[in-house]
Design an enzyme around this catalytic site. Structure first.
Site, PDB file in Angstrom:
ATOM      1  N   HIS A   1       1.084  -1.346  -0.102  1.00 33.71           N
ATOM      2  CA  HIS A   1      -0.030  -0.078   0.140  1.00 33.71           C
ATOM      3  C   HIS A   1       1.114   0.646  -0.035  1.00 33.71           C
ATOM      4  CE1 HIS A   1      -4.162  -1.153   0.562  1.00 33.71           C
ATOM      5  NE2 HIS A   1      -3.945  -2.448   1.543  1.00 33.71           N
TER       6      HIS A   1
ATOM      7  N   ASP B   1       0.110   7.348  -3.632  1.00 33.30           N
ATOM      8  CA  ASP B   1      -1.345   7.229  -4.037  1.00 33.30           C
ATOM      9  C   ASP B   1      -1.695   8.282  -4.825  1.00 33.30           C
ATOM     10  OD1 ASP B   1      -1.808   3.928  -2.987  1.00 33.30           O
ATOM     11  OD2 ASP B   1      -3.527   4.567  -2.112  1.00 33.30           O
TER      12      ASP B   1
END
Length: 380
Positions: free
Chosen positions: A130, A160
């Site tokens: 992540h 992200d």
């Protein structure tokens, strides 16, 4: 209608950066169809769809990509598409017989956007991860935080969204331009680790020049400097100070009632902690809003630290109409802005998967959609 009006993009449902990249393109006028899973994936942070803002502005249909009928419909849509976005681990699309080779054979001008954390190759390519993991390996996470404290996760803005979604959208736009010239499509391999390193270029340059040390919280931009810091005010609210340049720095001290001539070289790190204490004491004598009123529009590079609930009501944001209301919920307006080809007002995310007729009306003829609908309902 937006600068990307007329462009058609397929989005294979994912989480994190790929939906935001698709939203950015859709916000600017592209027609995006999201191919979702028939059942929930269990990935990401669950919330009611209308609060998943990054899903706005596109139609959505559910297809089983492991079925022959589902895969064939995707390939048919590929023939009509300018771009495709997928965010699976390397090799997944190939296993589904939807990899770049097959799709580009169907549509040689297709821009095939691939969003991953680690990239398409390398020792970590197929490992789970992540945002926090990706920025950790780039060294950027180690640079964020205060002196004597652990590295601080900067939400998932750096990995992200900054190094991932924005670089995928940017890369696809570049490939669209090239495709218009050459007539050929290509693969855009957007890896978060690559994007984060690219974002960090100026800081890495400072480090290479010996102007950024490895001691977290002891540099100009990481809370080390007294003139680039946040300070608590009398009402327990915070104010941000970014008076880096001498003219801003000296005026700030003057308006705080401090003598700038006695401060010497502002870049002398030996004095930063003492001067920070002086500023901290001074800011505690008034509330945040009192300080903002005092500074007014003076060139001191000071701004209030607003809570999320305050942002939409700030006079500057209201003046720029930075927020729009969609389905009764305020959210940021499309960005950037255009003088002529202005995008339409965004629409809410799909809550129920639309019928094929609604979702594909701009892609296929009505008769063909009916045939696909019949085919998809047959056992496969």
């Amino acid at each position: 209608m937006g600068p990307l009006f007329g462009m058609k993009i397929l989005e294979l449902a994912g989480i994190g950066p790929s939906p935001l990249a698709a939203m950015l393109l859709a916000d600017l006028g592209a027609t995006v169809v999201r191919i979702d899973r028939p059942a929930e994936s269990g990935l990401g942070i669950e919330r009611p769809p209308k609060y998943n803002f990054s899903l706005r502005n596109r139609k959505s249909i559910a297809l089983d990509l492991k079925s022959e009928a589902g895969r064939d419909l995707v390939l048919r849509l590929v023939e009509e598409a300018d771009g495709l976005i997928e965010g699976f681990r390397p090799g997944v699309m190939e296993k589904l017989s939807l990899g770049p080779d097959i799709c580009l054979a169907r549509n040689p001008r297709l821009v095939y956007g691939r969003m991953t954390g680690w990239g398409q190759e390398g020792p970590l390519a197929k490992s789970a991860g992540h945002d926090l993991n990706y920025i950790a390996v780039t060294g950027v996470l180690d640079m964020i935080g205060r002196d004597g404290q652990p590295p601080t996760p900067p939400l998932n803005l750096v990995g992200d969204f900054g190094g991932g979604a924005l670089y995928l959208a940017f890369g696809m736009l570049a490939a669209f331009i090239e495709s218009k010239q050459s007539g050929n499509g290509q693969v855009v391999d957007a890896a978060i680790v690559d994007g984060v390193l690219s974002l960090a270029l100026p800081l890495l340059g400072l480090h290479a020049a010996g102007q950024w040390n490895d001691s977290r919280g002891n540099n100009i931009l990481d809370s080390g400097a007294y003139f680039y810091e946040v300070y608590k005010c009398a009402d327990e609210k915070w104010i941000s100070v970014a008076a880096i340049e001498k003219k801003f720095h000296d005026l700030l001290l003057q308006m705080l009632g401090l003598d700038a001539s006695q401060y010497g070289d502002r870049f002398d790190r030996q004095n930063w902690n003492e001067r920070k204490r002086l500023l901290a004491d001074r800011f505690m004598t008034k509330t945040r809003d009192e300080w903002c009123t005092l500074f007014g529009d003076a060139d001191v590079c000071v701004a209030p630290v607003l809570a999320i609930a305050e942002v939409a009501h700030h006079p500057h944001m209201k003046s720029r109409e930075a927020f729009v209301e969609i389905d009764g919920i305020p959210q940021p307006a499309p960005a950037p802005r255009f003088s002529r080809s202005r995008p339409d007002r965004p629409v809410a995310p799909s809550i129920d998967k639309e019928s094929l007729e609604t979702a594909l009306s701009e892609w296929l003829a009505e008769d063909e959609i009916k045939l696909w609908k019949q085919n998809l309902t047959m056992p496969v």
